[in-house]
Motif scaffolding. Structure first.
Motif, PDB file in Angstrom:
ATOM      1  N   MET A   1       0.853  -1.181   0.000  1.00  0.00           N
ATOM      2  CA  MET A   1       0.000   0.000   0.000  1.00  0.00           C
ATOM      3  C   MET A   1       0.891   1.233   0.000  1.00  0.00           C
ATOM      4  SD  MET A   1      -2.890   1.263   2.792  1.00  0.00           S
ATOM      5  CE  MET A   1      -3.806  -0.223   2.767  1.00  0.00           C
ATOM      6  N   THR A   2       0.566   2.159  -0.837  1.00  0.00           N
ATOM      7  CA  THR A   2       1.366   3.379  -0.896  1.00  0.00           C
ATOM      8  C   THR A   2       1.055   4.269   0.304  1.00  0.00           C
ATOM      9  OG1 THR A   2      -0.262   4.664  -2.120  1.00  0.00           O
ATOM     10  CG2 THR A   2       1.260   3.304  -3.421  1.00  0.00           C
ATOM     11  N   GLN A   3       2.005   5.108   0.639  1.00  0.00           N
ATOM     12  CA  GLN A   3       1.789   6.040   1.737  1.00  0.00           C
ATOM     13  C   GLN A   3       0.624   6.978   1.429  1.00  0.00           C
ATOM     14  OE1 GLN A   3       3.090   5.923   4.810  1.00  0.00           O
ATOM     15  NE2 GLN A   3       1.597   7.515   5.267  1.00  0.00           N
ATOM     16  N   GLN A   4       0.487   7.372   0.170  1.00  0.00           N
ATOM     17  CA  GLN A   4      -0.608   8.257  -0.203  1.00  0.00           C
ATOM     18  C   GLN A   4      -1.961   7.583   0.069  1.00  0.00           C
ATOM     19  OE1 GLN A   4      -0.872   9.316  -4.353  1.00  0.00           O
ATOM     20  NE2 GLN A   4      -2.398  10.901  -3.969  1.00  0.00           N
ATOM     21  N   LEU A   5      -2.088   6.308  -0.292  1.00  0.00           N
ATOM     22  CA  LEU A   5      -3.334   5.581  -0.042  1.00  0.00           C
ATOM     23  C   LEU A   5      -3.588   5.458   1.449  1.00  0.00           C
ATOM     24  CD1 LEU A   5      -5.816   4.080  -1.006  1.00  0.00           C
ATOM     25  CD2 LEU A   5      -4.394   2.008  -1.214  1.00  0.00           C
ATOM     26  N   ARG A   6      -2.563   5.145   2.220  1.00  0.00           N
ATOM     27  CA  ARG A   6      -2.726   5.054   3.684  1.00  0.00           C
ATOM     28  C   ARG A   6      -3.223   6.383   4.256  1.00  0.00           C
ATOM     29  NH1 ARG A   6       0.521   0.896   6.637  1.00  0.00           N
ATOM     30  NH2 ARG A   6       1.226  -0.525   5.019  1.00  0.00           N
ATOM     31  N   THR A   7      -2.643   7.461   3.774  1.00  0.00           N
ATOM     32  CA  THR A   7      -3.040   8.788   4.255  1.00  0.00           C
ATOM     33  C   THR A   7      -4.502   9.076   3.885  1.00  0.00           C
ATOM     34  OG1 THR A   7      -0.774   9.604   4.123  1.00  0.00           O
ATOM     35  CG2 THR A   7      -2.536  11.263   4.128  1.00  0.00           C
ATOM     36  N   VAL A   8      -4.865   8.793   2.651  1.00  0.00           N
ATOM     37  CA  VAL A   8      -6.237   9.042   2.199  1.00  0.00           C
ATOM     38  C   VAL A   8      -7.236   8.196   3.001  1.00  0.00           C
ATOM     39  CG1 VAL A   8      -7.844   8.745   0.263  1.00  0.00           C
ATOM     40  CG2 VAL A   8      -5.627   9.835  -0.106  1.00  0.00           C
ATOM     41  N   LEU A   9      -6.913   6.923   3.225  1.00  0.00           N
ATOM     42  CA  LEU A   9      -7.825   6.064   3.993  1.00  0.00           C
ATOM     43  C   LEU A   9      -7.960   6.545   5.441  1.00  0.00           C
ATOM     44  CD1 LEU A   9      -6.822   2.569   2.585  1.00  0.00           C
ATOM     45  CD2 LEU A   9      -8.927   3.864   2.129  1.00  0.00           C
ATOM     46  N   GLY A  10      -6.844   6.947   6.035  1.00  0.00           N
ATOM     47  CA  GLY A  10      -6.903   7.501   7.391  1.00  0.00           C
ATOM     48  C   GLY A  10      -7.743   8.763   7.440  1.00  0.00           C
ATOM     49  N   LEU A  12     -10.121   9.563   5.337  1.00  0.00           N
ATOM     50  CA  LEU A  12     -11.516   9.189   5.077  1.00  0.00           C
ATOM     51  C   LEU A  12     -12.213   8.741   6.355  1.00  0.00           C
ATOM     52  CD1 LEU A  12     -13.812   8.670   3.039  1.00  0.00           C
ATOM     53  CD2 LEU A  12     -12.826   6.381   2.696  1.00  0.00           C
ATOM     54  N   VAL A  13     -11.557   7.898   7.115  1.00  0.00           N
ATOM     55  CA  VAL A  13     -12.147   7.439   8.379  1.00  0.00           C
ATOM     56  C   VAL A  13     -12.326   8.606   9.338  1.00  0.00           C
ATOM     57  CG1 VAL A  13     -11.752   5.999  10.422  1.00  0.00           C
ATOM     58  CG2 VAL A  13     -11.331   5.068   8.136  1.00  0.00           C
ATOM     59  N   SER A  14     -11.328   9.456   9.428  1.00  0.00           N
ATOM     60  CA  SER A  14     -11.384  10.600  10.333  1.00  0.00           C
ATOM     61  C   SER A  14     -12.490  11.584   9.949  1.00  0.00           C
ATOM     62  CB  SER A  14     -10.035  11.313  10.346  1.00  0.00           C
ATOM     63  OG  SER A  14     -10.078  12.442  11.179  1.00  0.00           O
ATOM     64  N   VAL A  15     -12.554  11.945   8.669  1.00  0.00           N
ATOM     65  CA  VAL A  15     -13.559  12.912   8.228  1.00  0.00           C
ATOM     66  C   VAL A  15     -14.970  12.307   8.334  1.00  0.00           C
ATOM     67  CG1 VAL A  15     -13.582  12.491   5.713  1.00  0.00           C
ATOM     68  CG2 VAL A  15     -13.906  14.796   6.593  1.00  0.00           C
ATOM     69  N   ASN A  16     -15.076  10.991   8.120  1.00  0.00           N
ATOM     70  CA  ASN A  16     -16.375  10.344   8.301  1.00  0.00           C
ATOM     71  C   ASN A  16     -16.839  10.454   9.746  1.00  0.00           C
ATOM     72  OD1 ASN A  16     -18.616   8.521   7.458  1.00  0.00           O
ATOM     73  ND2 ASN A  16     -17.642   7.206   8.966  1.00  0.00           N
ATOM     74  N   SER A  17     -15.926  10.273  10.678  1.00  0.00           N
ATOM     75  CA  SER A  17     -16.283  10.417  12.095  1.00  0.00           C
ATOM     76  C   SER A  17     -16.731  11.842  12.408  1.00  0.00           C
ATOM     77  CB  SER A  17     -15.097  10.037  12.983  1.00  0.00           C
ATOM     78  OG  SER A  17     -14.814   8.673  12.844  1.00  0.00           O
ATOM     79  N   ARG A  18     -16.015  12.807  11.859  1.00  0.00           N
ATOM     80  CA  ARG A  18     -16.401  14.207  12.075  1.00  0.00           C
ATOM     81  C   ARG A  18     -17.775  14.496  11.483  1.00  0.00           C
ATOM     82  NH1 ARG A  18     -12.059  18.120   9.912  1.00  0.00           N
ATOM     83  NH2 ARG A  18     -13.578  19.615  10.706  1.00  0.00           N
ATOM     84  N   LEU A  19     -18.024  13.986  10.279  1.00  0.00           N
ATOM     85  CA  LEU A  19     -19.309  14.190   9.624  1.00  0.00           C
ATOM     86  C   LEU A  19     -20.433  13.547  10.435  1.00  0.00           C
ATOM     87  CD1 LEU A  19     -20.797  15.309   7.118  1.00  0.00           C
ATOM     88  CD2 LEU A  19     -20.382  13.089   6.022  1.00  0.00           C
ATOM     89  N   THR A  20     -20.185  12.367  10.959  1.00  0.00           N
ATOM     90  CA  THR A  20     -21.180  11.672  11.776  1.00  0.00           C
ATOM     91  C   THR A  20     -21.496  12.475  13.038  1.00  0.00           C
ATOM     92  OG1 THR A  20     -20.449   9.534  10.927  1.00  0.00           O
ATOM     93  CG2 THR A  20     -21.677   9.513  13.000  1.00  0.00           C
ATOM     94  N   ARG A  21     -20.464  13.007  13.684  1.00  0.00           N
ATOM     95  CA  ARG A  21     -20.686  13.821  14.892  1.00  0.00           C
ATOM     96  C   ARG A  21     -21.453  15.096  14.561  1.00  0.00           C
ATOM     97  NH1 ARG A  21     -15.356  12.327  15.735  1.00  0.00           N
ATOM     98  NH2 ARG A  21     -14.595  14.413  15.264  1.00  0.00           N
ATOM     99  N   LEU A  22     -21.106  15.749  13.453  1.00  0.00           N
ATOM    100  CA  LEU A  22     -21.818  16.954  13.039  1.00  0.00           C
ATOM    101  C   LEU A  22     -23.283  16.650  12.767  1.00  0.00           C
ATOM    102  CD1 LEU A  22     -21.975  19.915  12.129  1.00  0.00           C
ATOM    103  CD2 LEU A  22     -21.253  19.147   9.846  1.00  0.00           C
ATOM    104  N   ALA A  23     -23.540  15.561  12.068  1.00  0.00           N
ATOM    105  CA  ALA A  23     -24.923  15.178  11.757  1.00  0.00           C
ATOM    106  C   ALA A  23     -25.724  14.929  13.028  1.00  0.00           C
ATOM    107  CB  ALA A  23     -24.940  13.933  10.871  1.00  0.00           C
ATOM    108  N   ALA A  24     -25.136  14.210  13.969  1.00  0.00           N
ATOM    109  CA  ALA A  24     -25.835  13.917  15.227  1.00  0.00           C
ATOM    110  C   ALA A  24     -26.104  15.192  16.007  1.00  0.00           C
ATOM    111  CB  ALA A  24     -25.022  12.939  16.061  1.00  0.00           C
ATOM    112  N   SER A  25     -25.114  16.061  16.053  1.00  0.00           N
ATOM    113  CA  SER A  25     -25.259  17.316  16.796  1.00  0.00           C
ATOM    114  C   SER A  25     -26.279  18.239  16.133  1.00  0.00           C
ATOM    115  CB  SER A  25     -23.901  18.007  16.888  1.00  0.00           C
ATOM    116  OG  SER A  25     -24.023  19.266  17.487  1.00  0.00           O
TER     117      SER A  25
END
Length: 151
Positions: A1-10, A12-25
């Motif tokens: 796995m390339t470092q770029q892909l690892r960064t993008v996947l990390g 993605l998970v992080s921004v998804n969590s933020r989006l989920t918290r924003l939606a709930a709030s």
């Protein structure tokens, strides 16, 4: 796995969590996210035993027992006999639970819309394509896990 892909996947998970918290709030919905996650797991993966549902949802079995009890009291899940073991039960999403999940998804989409309503058509298409990429990879990973469980 390339470092770029690892960064993008990390990211993605992080921004998804933020989006989920924003939606709930922003929605003000007071339901536990675990309620929606449990119904979504049952919708996506089908009926399963309580212990498996707890494992997939990454909660303890006592916690899942409480969640299923609360969902059962609302009529959002059903207990069905396990054809493979007469002593066991499978938990299944009830159509009313799926309808409640769909209503919640519509609610959070509506409260998030102002945050994204200035996206161009191309940006919306990019987001839609991204969702499909992630969805297809998750389905492929699920199928591989299922094949491994059978083998």
């Amino acid at each position: 796995m390339t470092q770029q892909l690892r960064t993008v996947l990390g990211d993605l998970v992080s921004v998804n969590s933020r989006l989920t918290r924003l939606a709930a709030s922003a929605s003000g919905n007071t339901e536990s996210p675990a309620i929606w996650r449990t119904i979504a797991v049952l919708r996506d993966l089908g009926p399963m035993r309580l212990g498996e549902l707890a494992r997939v949802s990454r909660v303890s079995q006592p916690t899942m027992t409480k969640l299923v009890r609360a969902l059962d009291e609302r009529g959002w899940v059903r207990r069905i006999a396990d054809a493979g073991d007469a002593r066991a039960w499978l938990i299944s999403a009830d159509p009313s639970g799926i309808a409640a999940l769909d209503a919640w998804r519509e609610e959070i989409a509506a409260v998030l819309e102002p945050t994204f309503d200035d996206l161009s058509d191309d940006e919306v298409a990019t987001l839609a394509a991204s969702v499909e990429i992630v969805r297809s990879r998750l389905e492929r990973a699920r199928a591989a896990r299922m094949a491994g469980d059978v083998a």
